[in-house]
Design a protein around this motif. Structure first.
Motif, PDB file in Angstrom:
ATOM      1  N   TYR A  78       0.836  -1.192   0.000  1.00 46.88           N
ATOM      2  CA  TYR A  78       0.000   0.000   0.000  1.00 46.88           C
ATOM      3  C   TYR A  78       0.879   1.255   0.000  1.00 46.88           C
ATOM      4  N   LEU A  79       0.315   2.340  -0.499  1.00 47.46           N
ATOM      5  CA  LEU A  79       0.973   3.636  -0.394  1.00 47.46           C
ATOM      6  C   LEU A  79      -0.082   4.656   0.033  1.00 47.46           C
ATOM      7  N   GLN A  80       0.004   5.091   1.278  1.00 51.24           N
ATOM      8  CA  GLN A  80      -0.873   6.136   1.787  1.00 51.24           C
ATOM      9  C   GLN A  80      -0.226   7.479   1.479  1.00 51.24           C
ATOM     10  N   MET A  81      -0.914   8.299   0.713  1.00 49.57           N
ATOM     11  CA  MET A  81      -0.368   9.587   0.289  1.00 49.57           C
ATOM     12  C   MET A  81      -1.201  10.706   0.899  1.00 49.57           C
ATOM     13  N   ASN A  82      -0.588  11.462   1.780  1.00 42.36           N
ATOM     14  CA  ASN A  82      -1.257  12.591   2.448  1.00 42.36           C
ATOM     15  C   ASN A  82      -0.623  13.906   2.008  1.00 42.36           C
ATOM     16  N   SER A  83      -1.315  14.990   2.280  1.00 46.75           N
ATOM     17  CA  SER A  83      -0.813  16.327   1.941  1.00 46.75           C
ATOM     18  C   SER A  83      -0.302  16.381   0.504  1.00 46.75           C
ATOM     19  N   LEU A  84      -1.117  15.886  -0.392  1.00 46.24           N
ATOM     20  CA  LEU A  84      -0.707  15.800  -1.796  1.00 46.24           C
ATOM     21  C   LEU A  84      -0.444  17.176  -2.391  1.00 46.24           C
ATOM     22  N   LYS A  85       0.550  17.210  -3.289  1.00 46.56           N
ATOM     23  CA  LYS A  85       0.951  18.437  -3.964  1.00 46.56           C
ATOM     24  C   LYS A  85       0.825  18.240  -5.470  1.00 46.56           C
ATOM     25  N   PRO A  86       0.670  19.308  -6.210  1.00 47.90           N
ATOM     26  CA  PRO A  86       0.597  19.164  -7.673  1.00 47.90           C
ATOM     27  C   PRO A  86       1.800  18.424  -8.256  1.00 47.90           C
ATOM     28  N   GLU A  87       2.955  18.589  -7.646  1.00 45.31           N
ATOM     29  CA  GLU A  87       4.146  17.908  -8.157  1.00 45.31           C
ATOM     30  C   GLU A  87       4.144  16.402  -7.891  1.00 45.31           C
ATOM     31  N   ASP A  88       3.152  15.909  -7.154  1.00 44.68           N
ATOM     32  CA  ASP A  88       2.999  14.460  -6.986  1.00 44.68           C
ATOM     33  C   ASP A  88       2.272  13.834  -8.167  1.00 44.68           C
ATOM     34  N   THR A  89       1.774  14.654  -9.079  1.00 46.54           N
ATOM     35  CA  THR A  89       1.078  14.153 -10.247  1.00 46.54           C
ATOM     36  C   THR A  89       2.005  13.283 -11.084  1.00 46.54           C
ATOM     37  N   ALA A  90       1.577  12.056 -11.336  1.00 49.15           N
ATOM     38  CA  ALA A  90       2.403  11.098 -12.074  1.00 49.15           C
ATOM     39  C   ALA A  90       1.620   9.801 -12.245  1.00 49.15           C
ATOM     40  N   VAL A  91       2.170   8.922 -13.056  1.00 48.39           N
ATOM     41  CA  VAL A  91       1.704   7.538 -13.080  1.00 48.39           C
ATOM     42  C   VAL A  91       2.520   6.778 -12.036  1.00 48.39           C
ATOM     43  N   TYR A  92       1.836   6.107 -11.144  1.00 46.00           N
ATOM     44  CA  TYR A  92       2.489   5.363 -10.065  1.00 46.00           C
ATOM     45  C   TYR A  92       2.496   3.871 -10.409  1.00 46.00           C
ATOM     46  N   TYR A  93       3.661   3.266 -10.255  1.00 45.01           N
ATOM     47  CA  TYR A  93       3.854   1.857 -10.577  1.00 45.01           C
ATOM     48  C   TYR A  93       4.285   1.099  -9.327  1.00 45.01           C
ATOM     49  N   CYS A  94       3.671  -0.048  -9.094  1.00 44.84           N
ATOM     50  CA  CYS A  94       4.181  -0.903  -8.033  1.00 44.84           C
ATOM     51  C   CYS A  94       5.209  -1.862  -8.625  1.00 44.84           C
ATOM     52  N   ASN A  95       6.104  -2.278  -7.767  1.00 44.80           N
ATOM     53  CA  ASN A  95       7.233  -3.106  -8.167  1.00 44.80           C
ATOM     54  C   ASN A  95       7.514  -4.104  -7.062  1.00 44.80           C
ATOM     55  N   ALA A  96       7.937  -5.310  -7.441  1.00 47.11           N
ATOM     56  CA  ALA A  96       8.265  -6.300  -6.426  1.00 47.11           C
ATOM     57  C   ALA A  96       9.313  -7.268  -6.946  1.00 47.11           C
ATOM     58  N   ASP A  97      10.159  -7.712  -6.044  1.00 51.48           N
ATOM     59  CA  ASP A  97      11.104  -8.789  -6.327  1.00 51.48           C
ATOM     60  C   ASP A  97      10.388 -10.099  -6.033  1.00 51.48           C
ATOM     61  N   ILE A  98      10.152 -10.894  -7.044  1.00 57.29           N
ATOM     62  CA  ILE A  98       9.340 -12.098  -6.903  1.00 57.29           C
ATOM     63  C   ILE A  98      10.088 -13.308  -7.458  1.00 57.29           C
ATOM     64  N   ARG A  99       9.955 -14.419  -6.754  1.00 53.62           N
ATOM     65  CA  ARG A  99      10.507 -15.673  -7.236  1.00 53.62           C
ATOM     66  C   ARG A  99       9.403 -16.703  -7.365  1.00 53.62           C
ATOM     67  N   PRO A 100       8.948 -16.945  -8.591  1.00 57.14           N
ATOM     68  CA  PRO A 100       8.000 -18.051  -8.762  1.00 57.14           C
ATOM     69  C   PRO A 100       8.688 -19.351  -8.372  1.00 57.14           C
ATOM     70  N   TYR A 101       7.978 -20.249  -7.749  1.00 58.05           N
ATOM     71  CA  TYR A 101       8.587 -21.517  -7.312  1.00 58.05           C
ATOM     72  C   TYR A 101       9.210 -22.230  -8.515  1.00 58.05           C
ATOM     73  N   GLY A 102      10.450 -22.666  -8.329  1.00 54.17           N
ATOM     74  CA  GLY A 102      11.144 -23.355  -9.404  1.00 54.17           C
ATOM     75  C   GLY A 102      11.815 -22.424 -10.385  1.00 54.17           C
ATOM     76  N   SER A 103      11.750 -21.111 -10.099  1.00 55.50           N
ATOM     77  CA  SER A 103      12.360 -20.130 -10.987  1.00 55.50           C
ATOM     78  C   SER A 103      13.285 -19.224 -10.193  1.00 55.50           C
ATOM     79  N   SER A 104      13.767 -18.177 -10.831  1.00 58.76           N
ATOM     80  CA  SER A 104      14.709 -17.258 -10.191  1.00 58.76           C
ATOM     81  C   SER A 104      14.003 -15.966  -9.776  1.00 58.76           C
TER      82      SER A 104
END
Length: 119
Positions: A78-104
Motif C-alpha cells: 500500500y501507499l498512503q499519500m497525504n498532503s498531496l501536492k501538484p508535483e505528486d502528479t504522475a503515473v504510479y507503478y508498483c514493483n516487487a522482487d518475486i521468485r516463482p517456485y522453481g524459478s529465479s
C-alpha cells in the motif's frame, strides 16, 4: 505472477489517496516491494520501498507525507499519500522482487495507476 495496482485518481492539493497493489498467481515468494512514479517528460523515480520485515525508505520529496506498508499474508503493498501536492502528479507503478517456485528472482511491475493533484 501479476501485480495489479489500484487506487489512483484526481485529488485536490492537500488531499489524500491510498494506492494498493496485489500480487497474484500460483506459488511464489516476494522480497522487497516498492512504488515508483513517472511524471510527464521525466524519468521513473523510486517513491518508497519496503522489505519483508517492513523496513522502509522514502524519496526525500515524500518523506513525512507518504507511508508505505504491506500485508504479507495478502501479498499486497500500500501507499498512503497525504498532503498531496501538484508535483505528486504522475503515473504510479508498483514493483516487487518475486521468485516463482522453481524459478529465479525477478523484477515485476504493475500496470501503473494515474494520480493527478489539481484544484
Amino acid at each position: 505472477v501479476q501485480l495489479q495496482a489500484s487506487g489512483g485518481g484526481l485529488m485536490q492539493p492537500g488531499g489524500s489517496l491510498r494506492l494498493s497493489c496485489a500480487a497474484s498467481g500460483s506459488g511464489f515468494s516476494i522480497n522487497a516491494m516498492a512504488w515508483y512514479r513517472q511524471a510527464p517528460g521525466k524519468q521513473r523515480e523510486l517513491v518508497a520501498r519496503i522489505t519483508p520485515g517492513s523496513s522502509t525508505n522514502y524519496a526525500d520529496t515524500v518523506k513525512g507525507r507518504f507511508t508505505i506498508s504491506r500485508n504479507n499474508a495478502r501479498n499486497t503493498v500500500y501507499l498512503q499519500m497525504n498532503s498531496l501536492k501538484p508535483e505528486d502528479t504522475a503515473v504510479y507503478y508498483c514493483n516487487a522482487d518475486i521468485r516463482p517456485y522453481g524459478s529465479s528472482w525477478a523484477d515485476y511491475w504493475g500496470q501503473g495507476t494515474q494520480v493527478t493533484v489539481s484544484s
